[in-house]
Motif scaffolding. Structure first.
Motif, mmCIF file in Angstrom:
data_model
loop_
_atom_site.group_PDB
_atom_site.id
_atom_site.type_symbol
_atom_site.label_atom_id
_atom_site.label_comp_id
_atom_site.label_asym_id
_atom_site.label_seq_id
_atom_site.Cartn_x
_atom_site.Cartn_y
_atom_site.Cartn_z
ATOM 1 N N ARG A 1 63.983 30.224 64.748
ATOM 2 C CA ARG A 1 64.358 28.553 64.990
ATOM 3 C C ARG A 1 62.966 27.810 64.093
ATOM 4 O O ARG A 1 63.397 26.936 63.421
ATOM 5 N N SER B 1 72.591 26.874 69.489
ATOM 6 C CA SER B 1 72.364 26.672 71.056
ATOM 7 C C SER B 1 70.858 26.411 71.302
ATOM 8 O O SER B 1 70.036 26.477 70.657
ATOM 9 N N GLN B 2 70.846 25.926 72.799
ATOM 10 C CA GLN B 2 69.523 25.722 73.063
ATOM 11 C C GLN B 2 68.698 27.052 73.162
ATOM 12 O O GLN B 2 69.483 28.030 73.596
ATOM 13 N N ASP C 1 69.778 29.275 76.244
ATOM 14 C CA ASP C 1 71.093 29.580 76.139
ATOM 15 C C ASP C 1 71.098 30.747 75.112
ATOM 16 O O ASP C 1 71.785 31.959 75.596
#
Length: 545
Positions: free
Chosen positions: A503, A528-529, A532
C-alpha cells in the motif's frame, strides 16, 4: 560333548579353583589411606562435583513433580514406589554433597539430618491409602514440600561453596602468573627464577610454562562447564566473583594466551542480570572497547570480544546502568565491529559482529548515525553479496541493522538505498524456510520477512526509491507472501507488514503509474480496505483487530 559345552565346563571349574585364592589375596590387602594401592584412584574435581550435584538436583525435582502429580490424582498404588525412588535419590544427593567438601558446615549438616528425617516420614506415610481418610493426602504433601524446600537450601549452599572454589582456583592461577612470571624476549611467559643457561633446566622451564598455561586454561574451561549447566549456576558464579576475575584476565598483558578463553567464558556466564551487573561494575564495556581497538591484527580476540558485546547487549537482558556505560563507547564499538564484519574470514565471525551491531542499534537512537559515518550498511551489503551471511540468523541480523536506520523518521525520508542494498532486501523476500527447520530457525525466518517488508515500506517514501523496488519486482514477492500462507510460515505479522509495504508503494507511485498496471494481484489487495485484504489473505481463524 560340543566345543561350547567344553568351554563352559572349563570356566566353571576355573572359577571354583581360583575363587578361594582371590578372596585370600583380597583379604590380605591393606585398607589404609596411606596404602600405595590407592594411587590409581583419581578423585573428582570440584567441577565434577558441581555437575553431579546439579544434575542430581534436576532429576530429584522431576521426581518430586511426578510424586505430587500422583498424589493429586490419588494414584496411591504408585505413590509408594515413586516415594521409594525419591528417597533413594535424596540419600544419594546427600552422599554427593558430603563427598564434595572436606568439612561440612554445621547448618548444612542440620539440613541433611532434617532431610533424612523427612525421608523416613515419607517412607512411613507413603504406604497408606488416604483416599478414604478425611485428612486426605495432607501428611504426604507436607512432607514432600518440606523435602523440596530443605533439599533446595542444602544444595544451594553446597553449589555456592563449590562454585566459589572453582572461581578461586582460577583466581589463584592468574595471581601466580601475575606475581611470578615475566615476559621473555621470545614473547613467552617464563617462571621467575628459572635458570635457562643450562639445557636441562631450560627444558624444565619450558615444561613448567606449558603446564602453567594449561592449568589456567583448564580452570577457565571449568567455569564454562559450570555456567552451561543453567542460568542459575551463572548467577552463582557471578556472586562468587567470576566476572571480575575474568575481566582482569582480559586486561592482563601477562596472560594474553588466556584472553580468548576468558572472553568466551564471559560470554557464557553473562546471560543473567547478576552477571551483567558485575560486568558493568567492573568496567566491562571499556575493557571490550579497548580489546576491539587494540586487536586489529587478532581476529580471534576481536570476534570473542564481539561475542561478549552481543551477549551483554541482548534485548532480553535490559540493564539501565549498562546502557549508560555503552553510550560513551558506541562510536568506537560501531567502528570496530564494522571493521570486523568487513574483514571476517568466516560466517560465524560475521554473524557475531552483526548481532552486536544490531543490539547496539536497539540501545542508542544515535547508533544509526554512526552506521552512516562508518559505512556500516555498505559493508554489510557487500559482505552478504560475498556469501558471508549464508544462515537465516545472519540475514536476520543484517536486516535488523538496516531496519534500525529506517526507524528514524528523518533518516528514512532522506535516505535512498543504493541498488545493491535494494537488491539484497528483495532477495530476503525470496527466502524460504528449509524442510526440517528448527523452532529458532522458523522464528528467525519470520523476523527476516517481517523486518524486510517494514524496511522496504519505510524506504519507499519517495517516488524514485519506490520505482527502484518496483523495477526489482519487489511487489510480486510481497504479493506472493500475502497470498501463500506457507511462504510466510502462516505468520499474520508478516502478512500485515507485506500489505503495508504494498500500500505504501502504491500510495507513493500512484495507482495509475505505468509500472503498476501489470500488478493485477497487487491492485486487488490495494483496492480493498486493509482489514478486508487481511481477512482475505489471513491464515488465522480469528478476525484482525
Amino acid at each position: 560333548m560340543s566345543v561350547v559345552d567344553s568351554v563352559n565346563h572349563w570356566l566353571v571349574g576355573l572359577k571354583e579353583e581360583v575363587e578361594t585364592e582371590c578372596m585370600s589375596v583380597l583379604q590380605g590387602k591393606s585398607l589404609s589411606k596411606e596404602s600405595s594401592d590407592f594411587i590409581f584412584l583419581v578423585p573428582k574435581s570440584t567441577k565434577d562435583h558441581v555437575v553431579t550435584i546439579h544434575q542430581s538436583l534436576v532429576l530429584i525435582k522431576t521426581e518430586i513433580k511426578k510424586l505430587l502429580r500422583l498424589i493429586e490424582i490419588e494414584k496411591w498404588s504408585s505413590v509408594h514406589e515413586t516415594s521409594t525412588k525419591l528417597i533413594r535419590q535424596i540419600r544419594s544427593q546427600i552422599s554427593n554433597c558430603k563427598s564434595s567438601l572436606r568439612v561440612i558446615p554445621s547448618h548444612v549438616a542440620e539440613l541433611q539430618a532434617t532431610l533424612l528425617a523427612d525421608c523416613s516420614n515419607l517412607a512411613k506415610h507413603s504406604k497408606y491409602d488416604f483416599s478414604n481418610h478425611s485428612s486426605g493426602s495432607d501428611p504426604v504433601t507436607k512432607i514432600v514440600a518440606s523435602i523440596e524446600r530443605n533439599l533446595q537450601v542444602m544444595t544451594d549452599n553446597i553449589l555456592c561453596h563449590l562454585a566459589k572454589n572453582v572461581v578461586d582456583s582460577c583466581a589463584r592461577l592468574f595471581r601466580f602468573h601475575e606475581e611470578n612470571c615475566h615476559r621473555d624476549p621470545g614473547g613467552g611467559t617464563v617462571v621467575s627464577g628459572t635458570k635457562s643457561d643450562t639445557t636441562g633446566v631450560s627444558g624444565v622451564s619450558v615444561a613448567i610454562r606449558k603446564s602453567d598455561r594449561a592449568l589456567l586454561i583448564d580452570s577457565l574451561h571449568d567455569i564454562i562447564v559450570v555456567g552451561l549447566l543453567s542460568n542459575y549456576m551463572c548467577s552463582i558464579l557471578a556472586k562468587a566473583g567470576a566476572v571480575g576475575i575474568l575481566l582482569e584476565i582480559c586486561r592482563s598483558s601477562v596472560v594474553k594466551f588466556a584472553r580468548c578463553e576468558a572472553l568466551r567464558t564471559l560470554a557464557t556466564i553473562c546471560c543473567v542480570s547478576e552477571s551483567i551487573e558485575q560486568f558493568n561494575q567492573n568496567g566491562g564495556i571499556s575493557c571490550l572497547a579497548i580489546l576491539l581497538t587494540d586487536s586489529i591484527g587478532s581476529e580471534t580476540v576481536s570476534s570473542e570480544a564481539a561475542g561478549v558485546i552481543a551477549q551483554v547487549t541482548s534485548p532480553s537482558l535490559a540493564n539501565c546502568q549498562l546502557r549508560m556505560s555503552l553510550l560513551e563507547h558506541i562510536p568506537s564499538l560501531v567502528k570496530s565491529l564494522t571493521g570486523l564484519c568487513l574483514d571476517a574470514r568466516n560466517p560465524e565471525i560475521f554473524l557475531i559482529s552483526c548481532a552486536a551491531l544490531a543490539n547496539l542499534a536497539s540501545i542508542d537512537d544515535l547508533c544509526p548515525d554512526y552506521f552512516g559515518n562508518f559505512d556500516t550498511l555498505v559493508v554489510l551489503t557487500e559482505s552478504c553479496l560475498k556469501g558471508k551471511a549464508p544462515s537465516i540468523f545472519a540475514k536476520e541480523q543484517v536486516v535488523t541493522v538496516v531496519e534500525a536506520v529506517t526507524c528514524q523518521e528523518s533518516s528514512s525520508k532522506d535516505m535512498t538505498p543504493d541498488i545493491k542494498l535494494a537488491k539484497l532486501l528483495v532477495s530476503f523476500l525470496k527466502e524460504r524456510s528449509r524442510d526440517g527447520a528448527t523452532v529458532l530457525e522458523l522464528v528467525a525466518f519470520e523476523n527476516l520477512l517481517q523486518k524486510t517488508a517494514l524496511t522496504v515500506g519505510r524506504f519507499c517514501q519517495k517516488l524514485p526509491t519506490a520505482v527502484v523496488f518496483v523495477k526489482l519486482h519487489c511487489i510480486r514477492h510481497l504479493v506472493r507472501l500475502c497470498q501463500e500462507p506457507g511462504a510466510r510460515n502462516h505468520s499474520d505479522v508478516v502478512l500485515t507488514a507485506c500489505l503495508e509495504a504494498i500500500r505504501r508503494i502504491f500510495s507513493v507511485c500512484g495507482p495509475n503509474h505505468e509500472l503498476l498496471k501489470d500488478e493485477k494481484e497487487a491492485n486487488k489487495l490495494v483496492a480493498s480496505q486493509l482489514i478486508d485484504s487481511y481477512v482475505l489473505c489471513s491464515s488465522a481463524d480469528e478476525s484482525f483487530i
